[in-house]
Design a protein around this motif. Structure first.
Motif, PDB file in Angstrom:
ATOM      1  N   VAL B 252      44.143   5.731 -30.345  1.00 17.89           N
ATOM      2  CA  VAL B 252      43.870   4.428 -30.873  1.00 17.89           C
ATOM      3  C   VAL B 252      44.830   3.572 -31.087  1.00 17.89           C
ATOM      4  CG1 VAL B 252      41.626   5.605 -32.005  1.00 17.89           C
ATOM      5  CG2 VAL B 252      44.071   5.634 -33.117  1.00 17.89           C
ATOM      6  N   CYS B 253      46.120   3.563 -30.658  1.00 17.50           N
ATOM      7  CA  CYS B 253      47.188   2.673 -30.981  1.00 17.50           C
ATOM      8  C   CYS B 253      46.841   1.366 -30.448  1.00 17.50           C
ATOM      9  CB  CYS B 253      48.250   3.168 -30.050  1.00 17.50           C
ATOM     10  SG  CYS B 253      49.123   4.621 -30.747  1.00 17.50           S
ATOM     11  N   PHE B 254      47.390   0.386 -31.159  1.00 20.71           N
ATOM     12  CA  PHE B 254      47.059  -1.183 -30.778  1.00 20.71           C
ATOM     13  C   PHE B 254      48.162  -1.923 -31.009  1.00 20.71           C
ATOM     14  CE2 PHE B 254      46.525  -2.882 -35.033  1.00 20.71           C
ATOM     15  CZ  PHE B 254      45.912  -1.652 -35.626  1.00 20.71           C
ATOM     16  N   GLU B 268      44.694 -11.149 -32.314  1.00 23.32           N
ATOM     17  CA  GLU B 268      43.988 -10.237 -31.951  1.00 23.32           C
ATOM     18  C   GLU B 268      44.591  -9.114 -31.688  1.00 23.32           C
ATOM     19  OE1 GLU B 268      41.932 -13.202 -28.271  1.00 23.32           O
ATOM     20  OE2 GLU B 268      43.919 -11.969 -27.852  1.00 23.32           O
ATOM     21  N   ARG B 269      44.010  -8.010 -31.301  1.00 24.98           N
ATOM     22  CA  ARG B 269      44.492  -6.706 -31.372  1.00 24.98           C
ATOM     23  C   ARG B 269      44.065  -6.244 -29.957  1.00 24.98           C
ATOM     24  NH1 ARG B 269      42.496  -2.455 -35.849  1.00 24.98           N
ATOM     25  NH2 ARG B 269      40.346  -2.471 -35.279  1.00 24.98           N
ATOM     26  N   HIS B 270      45.074  -5.483 -29.205  1.00 25.27           N
ATOM     27  CA  HIS B 270      44.905  -5.068 -27.871  1.00 25.27           C
ATOM     28  C   HIS B 270      45.237  -3.455 -27.656  1.00 25.27           C
ATOM     29  CE1 HIS B 270      44.969  -9.336 -26.458  1.00 25.27           C
ATOM     30  NE2 HIS B 270      45.889  -9.192 -27.411  1.00 25.27           N
ATOM     31  N   TRP B 271      44.911  -2.719 -26.963  1.00 27.77           N
ATOM     32  CA  TRP B 271      45.309  -1.345 -26.719  1.00 27.77           C
ATOM     33  C   TRP B 271      46.564  -1.288 -26.135  1.00 27.77           C
ATOM     34  CZ3 TRP B 271      40.985   0.705 -22.968  1.00 27.77           C
ATOM     35  CH2 TRP B 271      39.684   0.827 -23.664  1.00 27.77           C
ATOM     36  N   ASP B 272      47.293  -0.055 -26.733  1.00 29.67           N
ATOM     37  CA  ASP B 272      48.659   0.195 -26.584  1.00 29.67           C
ATOM     38  C   ASP B 272      48.833   1.329 -26.359  1.00 29.67           C
ATOM     39  OD1 ASP B 272      51.840  -1.500 -28.117  1.00 29.67           O
ATOM     40  OD2 ASP B 272      51.462  -0.696 -26.206  1.00 29.67           O
ATOM     41  N   ALA B 273      49.986   1.445 -25.447  1.00 31.11           N
ATOM     42  CA  ALA B 273      50.229   2.997 -25.026  1.00 31.11           C
ATOM     43  C   ALA B 273      51.694   3.604 -25.508  1.00 31.11           C
ATOM     44  CB  ALA B 273      50.081   3.124 -23.547  1.00 31.11           C
ATOM     45  N   CYS B 274      51.667   4.664 -26.176  1.00 32.30           N
ATOM     46  CA  CYS B 274      53.042   4.947 -26.782  1.00 32.30           C
ATOM     47  C   CYS B 274      53.805   5.490 -25.720  1.00 32.30           C
ATOM     48  CB  CYS B 274      52.526   6.204 -27.800  1.00 32.30           C
ATOM     49  SG  CYS B 274      51.986   7.538 -27.225  1.00 32.30           S
TER      50      CYS B 274
ATOM     51  N   THR C 233      66.707   7.574 -48.500  1.00 35.92           N
ATOM     52  CA  THR C 233      67.204   6.640 -47.534  1.00 35.92           C
ATOM     53  C   THR C 233      65.720   5.873 -47.065  1.00 35.92           C
ATOM     54  OG1 THR C 233      68.038   5.888 -45.325  1.00 35.92           O
ATOM     55  CG2 THR C 233      66.883   7.963 -45.273  1.00 35.92           C
ATOM     56  N   THR C 234      66.104   4.714 -46.583  1.00 36.20           N
ATOM     57  CA  THR C 234      64.631   4.235 -46.145  1.00 36.20           C
ATOM     58  C   THR C 234      64.743   3.755 -44.673  1.00 36.20           C
ATOM     59  OG1 THR C 234      63.636   2.027 -46.355  1.00 36.20           O
ATOM     60  CG2 THR C 234      65.754   1.964 -47.021  1.00 36.20           C
ATOM     61  N   LEU C 235      63.857   3.864 -43.962  1.00 41.44           N
ATOM     62  CA  LEU C 235      63.811   4.013 -42.431  1.00 41.44           C
ATOM     63  C   LEU C 235      63.252   2.537 -42.161  1.00 41.44           C
ATOM     64  CD1 LEU C 235      63.050   7.410 -41.169  1.00 41.44           C
ATOM     65  CD2 LEU C 235      65.050   6.269 -41.426  1.00 41.44           C
ATOM     66  N   GLU C 236      63.467   2.035 -40.988  1.00 38.38           N
ATOM     67  CA  GLU C 236      62.648   0.988 -40.536  1.00 38.38           C
ATOM     68  C   GLU C 236      62.281   1.160 -38.972  1.00 38.38           C
ATOM     69  OE1 GLU C 236      64.601  -2.669 -40.274  1.00 38.38           O
ATOM     70  OE2 GLU C 236      65.852  -2.016 -38.615  1.00 38.38           O
ATOM     71  N   ARG C 237      60.985   0.903 -38.653  1.00 39.46           N
ATOM     72  CA  ARG C 237      60.388   1.087 -37.371  1.00 39.46           C
ATOM     73  C   ARG C 237      59.811  -0.281 -37.056  1.00 39.46           C
ATOM     74  NH1 ARG C 237      63.396   4.654 -36.534  1.00 39.46           N
ATOM     75  NH2 ARG C 237      63.033   6.836 -35.657  1.00 39.46           N
ATOM     76  N   HIS C 238      59.316  -0.389 -35.618  1.00 41.40           N
ATOM     77  CA  HIS C 238      58.546  -1.287 -35.210  1.00 41.40           C
ATOM     78  C   HIS C 238      57.268  -1.050 -35.776  1.00 41.40           C
ATOM     79  CE1 HIS C 238      56.954  -4.322 -32.594  1.00 41.40           C
ATOM     80  NE2 HIS C 238      56.201  -3.423 -31.833  1.00 41.40           N
ATOM     81  N   MET C 239      56.515  -1.967 -36.201  1.00 39.37           N
ATOM     82  CA  MET C 239      55.344  -2.025 -37.031  1.00 39.37           C
ATOM     83  C   MET C 239      54.179  -3.029 -36.561  1.00 39.37           C
ATOM     84  SD  MET C 239      56.248  -0.861 -40.949  1.00 39.37           S
ATOM     85  CE  MET C 239      57.255   0.266 -41.347  1.00 39.37           C
ATOM     86  N   ARG C 240      53.067  -2.560 -36.415  1.00 43.82           N
ATOM     87  CA  ARG C 240      51.961  -3.734 -36.066  1.00 43.82           C
ATOM     88  C   ARG C 240      51.057  -3.815 -36.981  1.00 43.82           C
ATOM     89  NH1 ARG C 240      53.795  -7.456 -33.617  1.00 43.82           N
ATOM     90  NH2 ARG C 240      54.542  -7.287 -31.447  1.00 43.82           N
ATOM     91  N   CYS C 241      50.857  -2.980 -37.984  1.00 44.22           N
ATOM     92  CA  CYS C 241      49.813  -3.023 -38.834  1.00 44.22           C
ATOM     93  C   CYS C 241      50.348  -2.613 -40.330  1.00 44.22           C
ATOM     94  CB  CYS C 241      48.497  -1.905 -38.887  1.00 44.22           C
ATOM     95  SG  CYS C 241      48.956  -0.056 -38.818  1.00 44.22           S
ATOM     96  N   GLY C 242      51.283  -1.800 -40.522  1.00 48.95           N
ATOM     97  CA  GLY C 242      51.707  -1.648 -41.900  1.00 48.95           C
ATOM     98  C   GLY C 242      50.837  -0.812 -42.733  1.00 48.95           C
ATOM     99  N   ILE C 243      49.652  -0.305 -42.235  1.00 54.05           N
ATOM    100  CA  ILE C 243      48.928   0.696 -42.774  1.00 54.05           C
ATOM    101  C   ILE C 243      48.421   1.671 -42.306  1.00 54.05           C
ATOM    102  CG2 ILE C 243      47.979  -1.434 -44.267  1.00 54.05           C
ATOM    103  CD1 ILE C 243      45.654  -1.336 -42.379  1.00 54.05           C
ATOM    104  N   GLY C 244      49.248   2.409 -41.272  1.00 54.84           N
ATOM    105  CA  GLY C 244      49.195   3.583 -40.676  1.00 54.84           C
ATOM    106  C   GLY C 244      47.756   3.797 -39.896  1.00 54.84           C
ATOM    107  N   LYS C 245      47.722   2.702 -38.941  1.00 56.66           N
ATOM    108  CA  LYS C 245      46.683   2.509 -37.996  1.00 56.66           C
ATOM    109  C   LYS C 245      47.121   2.497 -36.689  1.00 56.66           C
ATOM    110  CE  LYS C 245      43.026   2.913 -40.958  1.00 56.66           C
ATOM    111  NZ  LYS C 245      43.651   3.967 -41.730  1.00 56.66           N
ATOM    112  N   CYS C 246      48.067   1.586 -36.299  1.00 57.25           N
ATOM    113  CA  CYS C 246      48.276   1.351 -35.195  1.00 57.25           C
ATOM    114  C   CYS C 246      49.518   2.244 -34.534  1.00 57.25           C
ATOM    115  CB  CYS C 246      49.094  -0.067 -35.136  1.00 57.25           C
ATOM    116  SG  CYS C 246      50.986  -0.061 -35.572  1.00 57.25           S
ATOM    117  N   ASN C 247      49.956   3.169 -35.290  1.00 59.80           N
ATOM    118  CA  ASN C 247      50.777   4.367 -35.046  1.00 59.80           C
ATOM    119  C   ASN C 247      52.230   3.876 -34.402  1.00 59.80           C
ATOM    120  OD1 ASN C 247      49.203   6.516 -35.538  1.00 59.80           O
ATOM    121  ND2 ASN C 247      47.716   5.772 -33.933  1.00 59.80           N
TER     122      ASN C 247
END
Lengths: 669, 346, 276
Positions: B252-254, B268-274, C233-247
């Protein structure tokens, strides 16, 4: 939700792909499972093929240059400007001063219309596609023009093969649908022999990897032929050309060639042994071989190797020419080349010329024209459709300057390109998802693409744009749409006889057959022809290392071939995957073996100074054992603009090729 | 919530009724031989005899591309969300895919529910169709507790018996649907229910030798006891095509993009691949997983580790076999779990 | 249903350049109710939208005490930050948050508080430094050790001067590479650890900086006897949602956006991908 059956617009595999349309919006891409090439798989590019639609970077309005700027214009204004621009050159200098570039990514119908426009309306023989530089030059006999760089088999031949011989090809990167079958074939015992300078992933997994030195490909293949002939002979059969072939490779045993090819005789004999024990083999080559000097002779030698199998020894061998682009095959079939007519009819064939003149209602230009790489400096005006000439041929800067210096340049495309940015007129075209048409993949498979969305803004189908310009210049085309254009193609091109739109509707289309196959009803046979003696001669001393230039630099077309390419770099989501070179190795990715990196004291990620007899430049280093000791590799797409590589002119095809160049490497200050 | 029987000759009428108040998504044949779940325009389109659909229900619950927000920047910024509020019935869904939806529910629900997913999900009725035999040699739901028959997770579960579909009820929604169409249904007899259980056992036996050895791999992966060599070898057998990810019912990554058109724009959001190189790459250029082997390890950890199974209620592989069908090389679930188990990739 | 992806609108009230590529943006939520409800703790972050360019996570770099504005200190490094740096006072942005967990505060009452920051790692530490300093009688001592690559890379110069001078706090600076006019310490920030006396068993340390700096400093701290729970410490990572959905920010079985961004060294060691 509708699923529109179409074909992937990227590499030459032509995987069957569905575009998902919901409420009139294209929202996704899926593979077709029943498709003979895709078999339910797509690569990352294919999975994002839909992103060309609704893409904010698309060209949507005609643009006309006013001073330093390109400004939006109406179609009438743009068309008038095109007619005037081309007309001026025609009047002042004649048709020879106009060059036309067709497209390896546009449809057959688009390309056919362009050929008609060039040879018919404009009367110029200067029609070509810059990606033809990646095609093996034609070393065939007259009337066999189709032979050069054409596959004799299909990708599915790998499914019951027991051996695959990869020459210069890195299918993982370049042709994933082919790679998939090899990775999976290994699980059931498929043997892999890889001939390549770079140790790409499949070469790393191969049963035998022959790490050939750049420039040594022909001699290596000839030495393989030598061994196979010695062991197997003609298998008791008299074959036309057999004796000549044996004589032709008599002097190139693996022991003799080892010094220049860089591959030990043992390894060659091992590879030959695997080949000899196979019953069903597939020989695969790509731009990795096609862009090397002597590639014409090398590919002919591969065909000879394949031909030694069928007949006496019972071994069935097909040869796959992995073309880099979705319609490079089709664009050539349609005659986008300076030295043939559509369907590879000879310019000297009166009957063929007459057929076209009758259909086109005009005389056509019969001369041999300039090749794409000759045009920018030698013509005064150009018409460019979907062609990325600054990317395909060496020295992009010089090419761009030459384009800028033209009296008139019109570019028709879907995204702004370097050439478009210096044009007088830019015409917005429809993408693959916005028009019906056909493409021909590397298996000679003609497939339908289908319209799934409307072209954005005022963009139009390529063939229609050309037809409108032709009409404005006094030569109207009678076509109502792609089906009518294709009917004419099918009528006039013997190789496309029997291919029509309705049967093309079947998933997987129809493969056009080579004339022999149609007549004989059996598998195609290549004739046995020895490599030309002068081609077999050992590479000159400039390809050897010296104290001053201890490494050999080779441009590798199989290394990150898609980085920076126009369609992938405009994707909304995964463009980042295809701009790694631009982000991390902006001056050039210099791949060095760990031994060499240590020897010359350079480190990964850091800049290095690279000097050749021709000049010097800076590049970022990548330390990898993909590069063999003594050889540095740089992606071909970056090598074209370094300015330090020797350019050799291909004897057979006149192509300007980046030759392996001796260099020295050291840390940049 | 007793089981019912829907006679075969009444199925079309049942489906017609469903179509009156909802978009009915069912397996359909496209271009003769490809089967996709998709909206039907007539009951005759449902391919009841299909094996598996090329893609899971993800296309409908979490589309490859969807609009999240619309905004305008003219005269002060205004932003609006956009949610899909269509009623849907998913009909004839394989049990592996139904289980996949359950995993997506865990991932997209929880304490911060995703409104776009939930808006669709809450308006969805799921009618499962059991497999009476392994549809494909790549199927391994039996290893993943995701089929060929389920005991929960559906609104209704249909099993084809000679006399009609046995309709099992799995939720209030399923029961309400049955009640609303009681005139087409009859209560199921005990021997029909017994038949259903016999068919389930017989179906399991058709899954043959193709196993994924997930349990053994799960343990090693969760304890971080997998030889790094295995990941290096797996990396040589992966091309980052994204196929496994895009086809997986529980991936479900996007990623999110903004698109402007003058002063109007959409997010928009789009499917993404880890597995992609740049998936975790930061703007500064730092990439926490620069090696493909690292990314493969992270992917499989997310799929089948005990740690994630605890967070999601179960491990995320449903054995649908699509990663096998869609892999451009040799790095799908069965290949990698075997590699983990044996300590070496073939 | 509440839509956690819907940004609140905020306006830029002030832009203060920090270095050649970083600036501090003071933001204020436009809607008074949202402004009042926006309560955050040091360590938390927001997802900032520059509409049309995109959205990206930024740690909140100011203490919330006594203000209805908040700061984001931002380095110019990509699409969103480039666009943000083009904006001035009055510009409107979108804000989602506060997100993530926060630094322990009450839990470390009575301890010696040590801060070790590198480069822009000082951004997330500043709010904690300010809050701890404001209530300094609840803590045994406060020490700030900060370093940057060169003097030009030092951020929060005004604050650094104050911290060096004010009572109740020790502040030492260093640069990796000296320059003309720099008379202070030269050396990586870890070298400052030898210049202070620390009651290790009763101290906690907050570390933030580039990944490689954190790794070396944590090694030094462990060597000094700091327990794994005492290093934060505090880590940073690329994020797309900030709420634990985009992974995208997932590490092992944790999300940096939900389970973090604040982690103890013990939690980091337990992460599947942790490398010493």
């Amino acid at each position: 939700m509708a699923e529109i059956a179409t074909v992937c617009p990227y590499c030459g595999c032509g995987c069957g792909l569905y575009l998902h349309v919901r409420d009139g919006v294209v929202v996704g891409s899926s593979p077709s499972r029943s498709h003979p090439v895709a078999e339910g798989r797509l690569c990352l590019k294919g999975w994002h093929a839909h992103e060309v639609v609704d893409n904010p970077r698309r060209l949507t309005r005609p643009l006309v240059r006013r001073g330093a700027e390109l400004v939006e214009a109406t179609w009438e204004e743009a068309r008038s400007a095109v007619v005037a621009g081309l007309g001026n050159t025609l009047e002042a200098e004649g048709p020879q001063a106009i060059g036309v570039l067709g497209s390896a990514r546009c449809t057959n119908e688009d390309n056919y219309a362009l050929v008609r426009f060039a040879r018919g309306t404009l009367q110029t023989p200067n029609i070509d596609c810059s990606l033809r530089i990646q095609c093996v030059p034609d070393t065939s006999q007259p009337g066999e023009a189709w032979r050069a760089g054409v596959s004799t088999g299909q990708i599915a031949d790998l499914d019951d093969a027991d051996l695959v011989l990869l020459v210069g090809s890195d299918p993982t990167e370049e042709h994933p649908a082919v790679g998939a079958r090899i990775y999976q074939g290994r699980q059931r015992g498929l043997r892999v022999v890889a001939v390549s300078t770079r140790k790409h992933p499949l070469a790393g997994l191969a049963d035998v990897h022959l790490p050939v030195r750049p420039g040594g490909e022909l001699r290596l293949i000839a030495s393989l032929l030598h061994v196979v002939l010695a062991e197997q002979g003609m298998a008791g059969e008299e074959r036309p050309g057999g004796e000549d072939l044996r004589a032709g490779v008599a002097d190139v045993s693996p022991e003799v060639t080892a010094a220049d090819t860089g591959v030990s005789a043992d390894l060659v004999r091992q590879a030959a042994g695997l080949y000899l024990s196979s019953q069903r083999a597939v020989i695969v080559y790509s731009a990795g071989l096609a862009l090397s000097a002597q590639s014409g002779a090398a590919v002919q030698a591969l065909h000879s190797l394949a031909a030694l199998g069928s007949g006496g020894s019972g071994r069935q061998v097909s040869v796959l020419s992995l073309l880099c682009r979705n319609n490079l095959q089709g664009c050539r079939d349609m005659g986008v080349a300076p030295d043939v007519l559509p369907g590879y009819a000879s310019l000297g064939d009166d009957a063929a010329v007459q057929r076209f003149e009758q259909a086109w209602q005009c005389e056509l230009a019969r001369g041999t024209g300039l090749s794409a790489w000759e045009m920018p400096g030698r013509v005064r005006a150009m018409y460019v459709m979907g062609d990325d000439i600054t990317r395909s041929i060496p020295d992009p800067e010089a090419t761009l300057s030459a384009l800028e210096a033209l009296d008139f340049l019109v570019v028709q495309d879907i995204f702004m390109s370097p050439a478009a940015s210096v044009a007088q007129v830019v015409l917005p075209a429809a993408s693959f998802a916005e028009q019906d048409g056909t493409w021909t993949n590397l298996e000679r498979r003609v497939q339908r693409t289908r319209r799934a969305a409307s072209p954005p803004g005022e963009a139009r189908e390529d063939w229609r744009i050309i037809a409108d310009v032709s009409r404005a210049m006094g030569k109207p085309f009678p076509y109502e749409g792609p089906p009518q254009i294709f009917e004419e193609i099918s009528d006039l091109l013997p190789i496309y006889a029997g291919v029509f739109y309705p049967p093309l509707a079947v998933n997987g289309g129809i493969r056009w057959a080579t004339p022999e196959a149609r007549d004989a009803g059996g598998p195609e046979e290549a004739r046995l022809r020895p490599p030309p003696a002068e081609a077999l001669a050992a590479p000159g001393s400039e390809l050897r290392a010296s104290d001053q230039y201890p490494l050999l630099l080779a441009a590798d077309p199989t290394l990150r071939p898609w980085d920076g390419e126009v369609m992938v770099s405009q994707m909304l989501t995964v463009a980042g995957e295809f701009t790694v070179l631009i982000k991390d190795y902006p001056d050039g990715m210099l791949c060095l073996n760990p031994e060499d990196a240590k020897r010359f004291q350079v480190r990964g990620g850091r800049p290095a100074r690279v000097v050749s007899p021709k000049g010097e430049c800076q590049m970022q280093v990548r330390v990898t054992d993909e590069a063999p000791p003594g050889v540095a590799l740089v992606p071909h797409n970056q090598a074209t603009r370094l300015g330090i590589m020797e350019i050799s002119t291909d004897q057979a095809g006149g192509r300007p090729l980046l030759a392996p160049t001796p260099i020295s490497v050291g840390p940049a200050e | 919530m007793t089981a019912r029987i829907l006679p075969h000759e009444r199925i079309d009428e049942f489906v017609t009724r469903l179509m009156q108040s909802a978009e009915v998504v069912a397996p359909r044949r496209v271009e003769v031989a490809d089967v996709f779940y998709g909206p039907i325009s007539s009951p005759g389109e449902v391919a009841w005899d299909y094996g598996t659909a090329i893609e899971p229900l993800k296309r409908f619950l979490l589309p490859q591309r969807e609009t999240m927000l619309r905004f305008s920047t003219n005269g002060g910024i205004k932003v609006e969300a956009e949610c899909d509020e269509r009623e849907r019935v998913f009909l004839g869904v394989r049990c592996c895919d139904v289980t996949g939806v359950g995993v997506m529910d865990a991932m997209y629900g929880g304490d911060t529910p995703d409104p776009y997913y939930m808006s669709r999900r809450e308006r969805s009725t799921i009618i499962a169709l059991t497999c009476l035999q392994a549809p494909d040699e790549t199927c391994f739901c039996v290893c993943c507790d995701a089929g060929p028959f389920l005991t929960k997770g559906y609104d209704q579960q249909w099993t084809s018996l000679p006399e009609g579909m046995l309709v099992e009820i799995g939720s209030e929604r399923g029961e309400a649907l049955a009640r609303a169409n009681e005139d087409l249904l009859a209560p199921a007899e005990l021997d029909q229910i017994a038949t259903r259980y016999r068919l389930a056992r017989e179906a399991e036996e058709t899954f043959g030798d193709f196993k994924s050895y997930i349990a053994g791999a799960m343990r090693k992966l969760s304890m971080n006891e997998v030889d790094p060599e295995v990941w290096e070898q797996a990396a040589m057998r992966c091309t980052e095509c994204g196929g496994c990810t895009y086809l997986c019912p529980t991936c479900v990554c996007f990623t999110v993009t903004d698109r402007m058109n003058g002063s109007q724009g959409v997010r928009e959001r789009h499917w993404d691949a880890c597995l992609n190189n740049c998936y975790a790459r930061e703007a500064s250029g730092h990439n926490p997983r620069p090696e493909r082997g690292d990314r493969l390890r992270a992917r499989f950890f997310h799929k089948i580790s005990h740690q994630w199974a605890e967070r999601n209620g179960r491990q995320a592989c449903v054995g649908c076999g699509r990663c096998v069908a869609g892999c451009m090389a040799w790095a799908h679930m069965p290949a990698v779990t075997e590699g983990i188990r044996r300590g070496v990739m073939t | 249903m509440n839509n956690p992806y819907l940004p609140k609108i905020a306006s830029i009230r002030k832009v203060k350049p920090e270095t050649y590529d970083t600036a501090t943006f003071t933001l204020q939520l436009d809607d008074p109710t949202e402004r009042k409800a926006f309560q955050y703790r040091p360590g938390q972050f927001v997802e900032l939208s520059v509409f049309g360019a995109g959205e990206a996570p930024f740690c909140i770099s100011s203490s919330g005490h006594g203000r209805d504005t908040f700061d984001l200190s931002v380095r110019k490094v990509g699409c969103v930050t480039d666009a943000l740096h083009e904006m001035g006072e009055g510009g409107q942005v979108g804000v989602r948050g506060p997100l993530g967990n926060s630094f322990p505060f009450e839990e470390v009452e009575g301890k010696h508080i040590l801060f070790v920051g590198g480069g822009i790692g000082l951004f997330p530490l500043r709010p904690q430094i300010e809050d701890v300093y404001r209530e300094r009688d609840r803590f045994a001592s406060i020490t700030v050790l900060y370093g940057a690559r060169t003097p030009d890379d030092l951020v929060y110069r005004d604050e650094l001067e104050e911290w060096q001078q004010q009572e109740g706090m020790t502040c030492l600076l260093t640069v990796d590479v000296g320059a003309e006019g720099w008379t202070g310490n030269v050396g990586v920030v870890g070298t400052l650890l030898q210049k202070v006396e620390i009651d290790v068993p009763n101290a906690v340390v907050f570390v933030c900086g580039p990944p490689i700096m954190i790794r070396f400093v944590v090694q030094d701290l462990s060597g000094m006897g700091f327990g794994e729970e005492a290093i934060i410490t505090t880590l940073e990572r690329h994020m797309r949602c900030g709420i634990g959905k985009c992974n995208h920010c997932m590490i092992g079985d944790k999300w940096v956006c939900k389970d973090g961004p604040v982690f103890t060294y013990r939690q980091m060691k337990a992460m599947m991908e942790f490398e010493e």
